[in-house]
Scaffold this motif. Structure first.
Motif, PDB file in Angstrom:
ATOM      1  N   ILE A   1       0.828  -1.205   0.000  1.00 21.33           N
ATOM      2  CA  ILE A   1       0.000   0.000   0.000  1.00 21.33           C
ATOM      3  C   ILE A   1       0.869   1.264   0.000  1.00 21.33           C
ATOM      4  O   ILE A   1       0.434   2.326  -0.427  1.00 21.33           O
ATOM      5  CB  ILE A   1      -0.987  -0.019   1.191  1.00 21.33           C
ATOM      6  CG1 ILE A   1      -2.068   1.047   1.040  1.00 21.33           C
ATOM      7  CG2 ILE A   1      -0.280   0.165   2.509  1.00 21.33           C
ATOM      8  CD1 ILE A   1      -3.169   0.652   0.137  1.00 21.33           C
ATOM      9  N   LEU A   2       2.110   1.143   0.446  1.00 20.63           N
ATOM     10  CA  LEU A   2       3.016   2.292   0.527  1.00 20.63           C
ATOM     11  C   LEU A   2       4.019   2.342  -0.627  1.00 20.63           C
ATOM     12  O   LEU A   2       5.030   3.029  -0.543  1.00 20.63           O
ATOM     13  CB  LEU A   2       3.775   2.256   1.860  1.00 20.63           C
ATOM     14  CG  LEU A   2       2.916   2.243   3.122  1.00 20.63           C
ATOM     15  CD1 LEU A   2       3.799   2.086   4.360  1.00 20.63           C
ATOM     16  CD2 LEU A   2       2.057   3.485   3.212  1.00 20.63           C
ATOM     17  N   ASP A   3       3.760   1.619  -1.708  1.00 24.40           N
ATOM     18  CA  ASP A   3       4.687   1.573  -2.841  1.00 24.40           C
ATOM     19  C   ASP A   3       4.903   2.988  -3.383  1.00 24.40           C
ATOM     20  O   ASP A   3       3.971   3.628  -3.865  1.00 24.40           O
ATOM     21  CB  ASP A   3       4.128   0.684  -3.935  1.00 24.40           C
ATOM     22  CG  ASP A   3       5.127   0.379  -5.037  1.00 24.40           C
ATOM     23  OD1 ASP A   3       6.041   1.207  -5.263  1.00 24.40           O
ATOM     24  OD2 ASP A   3       5.011  -0.683  -5.666  1.00 24.40           O
ATOM     25  N   PRO A   4       6.135   3.510  -3.284  1.00 25.48           N
ATOM     26  CA  PRO A   4       6.385   4.889  -3.708  1.00 25.48           C
ATOM     27  C   PRO A   4       6.423   5.073  -5.220  1.00 25.48           C
ATOM     28  O   PRO A   4       6.482   6.198  -5.706  1.00 25.48           O
ATOM     29  CB  PRO A   4       7.754   5.194  -3.091  1.00 25.48           C
ATOM     30  CG  PRO A   4       8.441   3.871  -3.061  1.00 25.48           C
ATOM     31  CD  PRO A   4       7.341   2.862  -2.766  1.00 25.48           C
ATOM     32  N   GLY A   5       6.370   3.989  -5.956  1.00 25.26           N
ATOM     33  CA  GLY A   5       6.456   4.080  -7.413  1.00 25.26           C
ATOM     34  C   GLY A   5       5.162   4.504  -8.088  1.00 25.26           C
ATOM     35  O   GLY A   5       5.145   4.760  -9.288  1.00 25.26           O
ATOM     36  N   TRP A   6       4.077   4.582  -7.326  1.00 24.19           N
ATOM     37  CA  TRP A   6       2.784   4.897  -7.915  1.00 24.19           C
ATOM     38  C   TRP A   6       2.101   6.011  -7.119  1.00 24.19           C
ATOM     39  O   TRP A   6       2.166   6.035  -5.901  1.00 24.19           O
ATOM     40  CB  TRP A   6       1.879   3.662  -7.915  1.00 24.19           C
ATOM     41  CG  TRP A   6       2.522   2.467  -8.520  1.00 24.19           C
ATOM     42  CD1 TRP A   6       2.974   1.365  -7.861  1.00 24.19           C
ATOM     43  CD2 TRP A   6       2.816   2.252  -9.894  1.00 24.19           C
ATOM     44  NE1 TRP A   6       3.523   0.481  -8.743  1.00 24.19           N
ATOM     45  CE2 TRP A   6       3.444   1.000 -10.005  1.00 24.19           C
ATOM     46  CE3 TRP A   6       2.617   2.993 -11.049  1.00 24.19           C
ATOM     47  CZ2 TRP A   6       3.869   0.478 -11.216  1.00 24.19           C
ATOM     48  CZ3 TRP A   6       3.047   2.465 -12.254  1.00 24.19           C
ATOM     49  CH2 TRP A   6       3.656   1.230 -12.331  1.00 24.19           C
ATOM     50  N   ALA A   7       1.399   6.873  -7.810  1.00 27.26           N
ATOM     51  CA  ALA A   7       0.633   7.916  -7.131  1.00 27.26           C
ATOM     52  C   ALA A   7      -0.468   7.288  -6.279  1.00 27.26           C
ATOM     53  O   ALA A   7      -0.761   7.750  -5.188  1.00 27.26           O
ATOM     54  CB  ALA A   7       0.030   8.877  -8.150  1.00 27.26           C
ATOM     55  N   SER A   8      -1.057   6.216  -6.792  1.00 25.84           N
ATOM     56  CA  SER A   8      -2.109   5.497  -6.070  1.00 25.84           C
ATOM     57  C   SER A   8      -1.870   4.002  -6.238  1.00 25.84           C
ATOM     58  O   SER A   8      -2.330   3.405  -7.220  1.00 25.84           O
ATOM     59  CB  SER A   8      -3.494   5.871  -6.599  1.00 25.84           C
ATOM     60  OG  SER A   8      -4.471   5.056  -5.976  1.00 25.84           O
TER      61      SER A   8
ATOM     62  N   GLY B   1      -5.989 -13.862 -11.516  1.00 27.04           N
ATOM     63  CA  GLY B   1      -5.291 -13.112 -10.471  1.00 27.04           C
ATOM     64  C   GLY B   1      -6.263 -12.383  -9.575  1.00 27.04           C
ATOM     65  O   GLY B   1      -7.466 -12.349  -9.831  1.00 27.04           O
ATOM     66  N   ALA B   2      -5.718 -11.816  -8.533  1.00 24.61           N
ATOM     67  CA  ALA B   2      -6.499 -11.013  -7.597  1.00 24.61           C
ATOM     68  C   ALA B   2      -5.547 -10.028  -6.937  1.00 24.61           C
ATOM     69  O   ALA B   2      -4.380 -10.338  -6.722  1.00 24.61           O
ATOM     70  CB  ALA B   2      -7.151 -11.893  -6.541  1.00 24.61           C
ATOM     71  N   LEU B   3      -6.053  -8.857  -6.638  1.00 21.28           N
ATOM     72  CA  LEU B   3      -5.223  -7.846  -5.992  1.00 21.28           C
ATOM     73  C   LEU B   3      -5.281  -8.028  -4.484  1.00 21.28           C
ATOM     74  O   LEU B   3      -6.354  -8.145  -3.905  1.00 21.28           O
ATOM     75  CB  LEU B   3      -5.707  -6.443  -6.353  1.00 21.28           C
ATOM     76  CG  LEU B   3      -4.989  -5.300  -5.648  1.00 21.28           C
ATOM     77  CD1 LEU B   3      -3.501  -5.283  -6.002  1.00 21.28           C
ATOM     78  CD2 LEU B   3      -5.644  -3.976  -5.996  1.00 21.28           C
ATOM     79  N   GLU B   4      -4.136  -8.052  -3.879  1.00 24.15           N
ATOM     80  CA  GLU B   4      -4.025  -8.093  -2.420  1.00 24.15           C
ATOM     81  C   GLU B   4      -3.073  -6.979  -2.021  1.00 24.15           C
ATOM     82  O   GLU B   4      -1.907  -6.976  -2.421  1.00 24.15           O
ATOM     83  CB  GLU B   4      -3.480  -9.443  -1.968  1.00 24.15           C
ATOM     84  CG  GLU B   4      -3.382  -9.603  -0.486  1.00 24.15           C
ATOM     85  CD  GLU B   4      -4.731  -9.783   0.196  1.00 24.15           C
ATOM     86  OE1 GLU B   4      -4.872  -9.304   1.336  1.00 24.15           O
ATOM     87  OE2 GLU B   4      -5.626 -10.379  -0.420  1.00 24.15           O
ATOM     88  N   MET B   5      -3.566  -6.002  -1.287  1.00 21.04           N
ATOM     89  CA  MET B   5      -2.744  -4.898  -0.825  1.00 21.04           C
ATOM     90  C   MET B   5      -2.187  -5.263   0.551  1.00 21.04           C
ATOM     91  O   MET B   5      -2.942  -5.656   1.442  1.00 21.04           O
ATOM     92  CB  MET B   5      -3.562  -3.618  -0.737  1.00 21.04           C
ATOM     93  CG  MET B   5      -4.146  -3.142  -2.063  1.00 21.04           C
ATOM     94  SD  MET B   5      -2.952  -2.780  -3.366  1.00 21.04           S
ATOM     95  CE  MET B   5      -1.991  -1.476  -2.651  1.00 21.04           C
ATOM     96  N   ILE B   6      -0.896  -5.126   0.712  1.00 20.34           N
ATOM     97  CA  ILE B   6      -0.233  -5.435   1.972  1.00 20.34           C
ATOM     98  C   ILE B   6      -0.012  -4.132   2.738  1.00 20.34           C
ATOM     99  O   ILE B   6       0.779  -3.277   2.321  1.00 20.34           O
ATOM    100  CB  ILE B   6       1.105  -6.167   1.740  1.00 20.34           C
ATOM    101  CG1 ILE B   6       0.903  -7.429   0.893  1.00 20.34           C
ATOM    102  CG2 ILE B   6       1.780  -6.483   3.064  1.00 20.34           C
ATOM    103  CD1 ILE B   6       0.056  -8.500   1.538  1.00 20.34           C
ATOM    104  N   GLU B   7      -0.743  -3.968   3.830  1.00 19.73           N
ATOM    105  CA  GLU B   7      -0.622  -2.774   4.666  1.00 19.73           C
ATOM    106  C   GLU B   7       0.775  -2.679   5.274  1.00 19.73           C
ATOM    107  O   GLU B   7       1.321  -3.679   5.739  1.00 19.73           O
ATOM    108  CB  GLU B   7      -1.649  -2.807   5.796  1.00 19.73           C
ATOM    109  CG  GLU B   7      -3.086  -2.706   5.337  1.00 19.73           C
ATOM    110  CD  GLU B   7      -3.444  -1.331   4.804  1.00 19.73           C
ATOM    111  OE1 GLU B   7      -2.828  -0.335   5.213  1.00 19.73           O
ATOM    112  OE2 GLU B   7      -4.358  -1.273   3.968  1.00 19.73           O
TER     113      GLU B   7
END
Length: 59
Positions: A4-11, A28-34
């Motif tokens: 969730i904190l990936d600095p490579g993307w604005a969002s 596939g499925a998106l899983e955001m890691i806090e």
């Protein structure tokens, strides 16, 4: 899987959703890691493994 904190993307969530939407249905499925950035598998390996195992368990 994406941090969730990936600095490579604005969002990071929007970027992950766009990538997942381009995959064939069910592939596939998106899983955001806090709390993780660009390398969730290194930064938070247990949370990442849990997400991978959860995804594999759906098959």
């Amino acid at each position: 899987m994406q941090g969730i904190l990936d600095p490579g993307w604005a969002s990071p969530p929007a970027e992950g959703e766009a990538i997942a939407a381009d995959l064939p249905a069910g592939l596939g499925a998106l899983e955001m890691i806090e709390g993780a950035g660009h390398y969730p598998h290194v930064q938070l390996p247990r949370q990442t493994l849990a997400a991978v195992l959860n995804f594999l368990g759906r098959a």
